[in-house]
Design a protein around this motif. Sequence first.
Motif, short mmCIF file in Angstrom:
data_model
loop_
_atom_site.label_atom_id
_atom_site.label_comp_id
_atom_site.label_asym_id
_atom_site.label_seq_id
_atom_site.Cartn_x
_atom_site.Cartn_y
_atom_site.Cartn_z
N LYS A 2 15.17 78.32 126.36
CA LYS A 2 16.10 79.45 126.45
C LYS A 2 16.82 79.40 127.79
O LYS A 2 16.23 79.04 128.81
CB LYS A 2 15.35 80.78 126.37
CG LYS A 2 14.82 81.11 125.01
CD LYS A 2 14.20 82.50 125.05
CE LYS A 2 13.54 82.84 123.76
NZ LYS A 2 12.91 84.17 123.82
N THR A 19 13.63 78.83 130.38
CA THR A 19 12.25 79.13 129.98
C THR A 19 11.99 78.44 128.65
O THR A 19 12.92 78.02 127.96
CB THR A 19 12.01 80.64 129.82
OG1 THR A 19 12.88 81.16 128.83
CG2 THR A 19 12.22 81.38 131.13
N GLY A 20 10.74 78.38 128.28
CA GLY A 20 10.37 77.81 126.99
C GLY A 20 10.87 78.68 125.85
O GLY A 20 11.12 79.88 126.01
N GLY A 21 11.02 78.11 124.70
CA GLY A 21 11.54 78.84 123.55
C GLY A 21 10.63 79.95 123.08
O GLY A 21 11.09 80.93 122.50
N GLU A 22 9.34 79.85 123.36
CA GLU A 22 8.40 80.87 122.90
C GLU A 22 8.18 81.96 123.95
O GLU A 22 7.52 82.95 123.69
CB GLU A 22 7.05 80.23 122.56
CG GLU A 22 6.23 79.76 123.75
CD GLU A 22 6.75 78.50 124.42
OE1 GLU A 22 6.34 78.24 125.55
OE2 GLU A 22 7.56 77.77 123.82
N ALA A 23 8.76 81.80 125.14
CA ALA A 23 8.56 82.77 126.22
C ALA A 23 9.33 84.06 125.94
O ALA A 23 10.41 84.04 125.33
CB ALA A 23 9.02 82.18 127.55
N LEU A 24 8.77 85.17 126.38
CA LEU A 24 9.45 86.46 126.23
C LEU A 24 10.65 86.52 127.17
O LEU A 24 10.63 85.93 128.25
CB LEU A 24 8.48 87.60 126.54
CG LEU A 24 7.28 87.70 125.61
CD1 LEU A 24 6.32 88.75 126.12
CD2 LEU A 24 7.73 88.02 124.20
#
Length: 134
Positions: A2, A19-24
């Motif tokens: 992201k 940030t990673g795709g799964e991070a909020l």
Amino acid sequence: MKIHALADGQRRPLGFILTGGEALDYSAVPDRLAIPVGKPRLFLADKGYDGNFLREELLIHGIRPVIPPKANWKRPPAYDLRAYKDLNRIERMFNRLKQFRRVATRYDKTRKSFSAFLAMAAAKIWLPSFVNRT
């Protein structure tokens, strides 16, 4: 991956956080506030950034949050709808970035090379601001 970005009023990028795709979404806020640019007056964001602790943190730093509340609030906090309409400037900045095919398709596998190309795309977006138009 992201992309979280800071932008000025003319739809030009000021800085990026990846940030990673799964991070909020709101997990990138402390890093975004640490980007060394002028202090923002408003924090325009979508519902993914909604949270009490984030609103309090922004107010402590003297930044007014303009974040619409999620639907699960019993007493939703007020937000400035007129200022929220300026969120489209940030969306248009992302659309300008995605005109670069390499950003839109995310060909780069490593964070370092992707952020380097984001910086080059941002420089190309900023370039017309520095050209003498006489």
